[in-house]
Write an enzyme that holds these catalytic residues in place. Structure first.
Site, mmCIF file in Angstrom:
data_model
loop_
_atom_site.group_PDB
_atom_site.id
_atom_site.type_symbol
_atom_site.label_atom_id
_atom_site.label_comp_id
_atom_site.label_asym_id
_atom_site.label_seq_id
_atom_site.Cartn_x
_atom_site.Cartn_y
_atom_site.Cartn_z
ATOM 1 N N LYS A 172 0.860 -1.187 0.000
ATOM 2 C CA LYS A 172 0.000 0.000 0.000
ATOM 3 C C LYS A 172 0.891 1.229 0.000
ATOM 4 O O LYS A 172 1.783 1.368 0.840
ATOM 5 C CB LYS A 172 -0.863 -0.023 1.256
ATOM 6 C CG LYS A 172 -1.630 1.257 1.478
ATOM 7 C CD LYS A 172 -2.524 1.090 2.675
ATOM 8 C CE LYS A 172 -3.176 2.396 3.054
ATOM 9 N NZ LYS A 172 -4.118 2.245 4.148
HETATM 10 C C1 R5P Z 1 -2.551 4.914 8.066
HETATM 11 O O1 R5P Z 1 -1.609 4.502 8.666
HETATM 12 C C2 R5P Z 1 -3.611 4.028 7.840
HETATM 13 O O2 R5P Z 1 -3.079 2.782 7.481
HETATM 14 C C3 R5P Z 1 -4.663 4.391 6.845
HETATM 15 O O3 R5P Z 1 -5.403 3.248 6.704
HETATM 16 C C4 R5P Z 1 -4.168 4.851 5.507
HETATM 17 O O4 R5P Z 1 -3.481 6.052 5.625
HETATM 18 C C5 R5P Z 1 -5.288 4.947 4.455
HETATM 19 O O5 R5P Z 1 -6.242 5.819 4.792
HETATM 20 P P1 R5P Z 1 -6.444 7.189 4.048
HETATM 21 O O6 R5P Z 1 -7.117 6.864 2.744
HETATM 22 O O7 R5P Z 1 -7.302 7.962 4.987
HETATM 23 O O8 R5P Z 1 -5.099 7.820 3.805
#
Ligand code: R5P
Length: 261
Positions: A172
Site C-alpha cells: 500500500k
Molecule cells: C494509516 O496509517 C492508515 O493505514 C490508513 O489506513 C491509511 O493512511 C489509508 O487511509 P487514508 O485513505 O485515509 O489515507
C-alpha cells in the site's frame, strides 16, 4: 503459492476484476478518535458491505463488526505510537495467533523507510512475513505514512520495492507523478491510500488515475468516511475500481446518492 494463501489473497483482490476496494478504518491506532471515526460502529456498519475488505485493528473489529456478517478483514498489527510521538517507532501489536483466531484474510504493518526507525520496522515486516508464510496469511506492507515522508516516485518506488523484497504480498502506497514507475518496479500488487480529505471529485480522479496506471485498487479511508455521504462515495469508488467508470460518471453516481440497497 499454497491454497490458503491464494484463497486469502482472493478475498482481498477480487478474482472477477483483479481489483479491490479496501476500506481503511484503522486510523484510530495512532490518531485516536479522528474525525469521522469518533464512533467507529456508527461510521463503519452502514458502509462495510460495500467494501471488498475492511482494514482495521482488532479492538475496533471485535466491537464493531458482526462475525456472522463480516467482509474479509485485513488486520492492522503494527502500532505502539501516537501522533504525539515519532510515528515511525512502531512495533508489532497483535499476536499472530489472534489474527488466525479472527480468521483474517491478511495482516497489515507499516514500514518507515528513511526514518530513524527504518531497520526496526523492516525487521518487523520480515518477522510478520515469516509467520504469514507459515500460516498462509498475506502480509500487506503500508509505506510512507506520515507528513515527513517525501511522496515522489523515487521514494515510493524505493519503499514499495523493499516491502516486496522482504516478502509483502501486497503493498500500500500513495499515488504520485510517474506512478507507473512505482508499480512497474514493484513485483507484487499495489493499492493506494487516499490521504487527506479532498473533494469527492478529486478523490475519484485520484482513484481513476491510480488504477489506470497499474494499481489494483484502493485502501481508502478519509475520503470515504469523511465524505458528506460515505455510502454514495464508496459506491462511486467501486464504480471506478471494478466497473471502469470514468471519474465524471462516478461523480454523477455520488451526487445521485448512490444506489440504495
Ligand atoms: C494509516 O496509517 C492508515 O493505514 C490508513 O489506513 C491509511 O493512511 C489509508 O487511509 P487514508 O485513505 O485515509 O489515507
Amino acid at each position: 503459492m499454497d491454497w490458503g494463501m491464494r484463497n486469502r489473497i482472493s478475498r482481498i483482490i477480487r478474482p472477477g476484476t483483479g481489483r479491490t476496494v479496501m476500506l481503511a478504518v484503522d486510523h484510530g491506532y495512532f490518531l485516536g478518535p479522528t474525525s469521522g471515526l469518533e464512533k467507529p460502529k456508527e461510521t463503519i456498519q452502514p458502509i462495510a458491505k460495500y467494501a471488498d475488505t475492511l482494514m482495521l485493528t482488532r479492538g475496533v473489529l471485535r466491537y464493531t463488526i458482526d462475525p456472522n456478517d463480516a467482509p474479509p478483514i485485513v488486520l492492522r498489527v503494527s502500532g505502539g505510537t501516537s501522533i504525539l510521538t515519532p510515528l515511525s517507532n512502531e512495533g508489532v501489536t497483535a499476536d499472530f495467533e489472534d489474527a488466525i483466531r479472527l480468521n483474517v484474510a491478511g495482516v497489515a504493518i507499516s514500514i518507515f523507510v528513511g526514518s530513524e526507525h527504518e531497520r526496526q520496522t523492516l525487521l518487523n515486516l520480515s518477522e510478520l512475513v515469516n509467520l504469514g508464510e507459515r500460516y498462509g496469511i498475506p502480509v500487506l506492507a503500508v509505506t510512507a505514512v506520515g507528513k515527513d515522508m517525501n511522496r515522489d516516485a523515487r521514494y515510493l518506488s524505493l519503499a514499495s520495492r523493499i516491502a516486496a523484497e522482504l516478502g509483502a504480498r501486497i503493498v500500500k502506497t500513495y499515488y504520485c507523478e510517474d506512478f507507473e514507475q512505482v508499480v512497474e518496479t514493484c513485483p507484487v500488487p499495489v493499492v493506494i491510500a487516499g490521504g487527506k480529505k479532498i473533494t469527492e471529485k478529486e478523490a475519484l480522479d485520484l482513484t481513476y488515475n491510480a488504477v489506470s496506471r497499474g494499481a489494483v485498487g484502493v485502501d481508502m479511508g478519509r475520503n470515504i468516511f469523511q465524505s458528506e455521504n460515505p455510502k454514495a462515495m464508496i459506491q462511486a469508488v467501486r464504480a471506478v475500481v471494478h466497473e471502469g467508470a470514468k471519474p465524471a460518471e462516478a461523480f454523477d453516481l455520488y451526487r445521485s446518492g448512490g444506489i440504495s440497497t
